[in-house]
Motif scaffolding. Sequence first.
Motif: not given
Length: 61
Positions: A34-56
Motif C-alpha cells: 500500500s506504500s503508506g496510503k490509507i483509505p479516505p475514511g481513515q484519514a478523515k478519522k485521524m484528522t477529525g474532519s467532517k468529510s472524507a472527500k478531501y482525502y479521496a
Amino acid sequence: MSKYTKYIAIGLLILFLLTSLLSCGVVYTRNNSSSGKIPPGQAKKMTGSKSAKYYAPGHNK
C-alpha cells in the motif's frame, strides 16, 4: 623510529578506525504494497474532519 612517532601512528590508526566505523549508516526502508496510503475514511478519522472527500484521490479540489 622514535617513541613518540610510534604513539602518533597508533593514535592516527585508532582515529581512522573510529571515523570509518562512525561514518557508516543503516537505512531502513518499508516496502508495503500500500506504500503508506490509507483509505479516505481513515484519514478523515485521524484528522477529525467532517468529510472524507478531501482525502479521496481524484476528488481533491
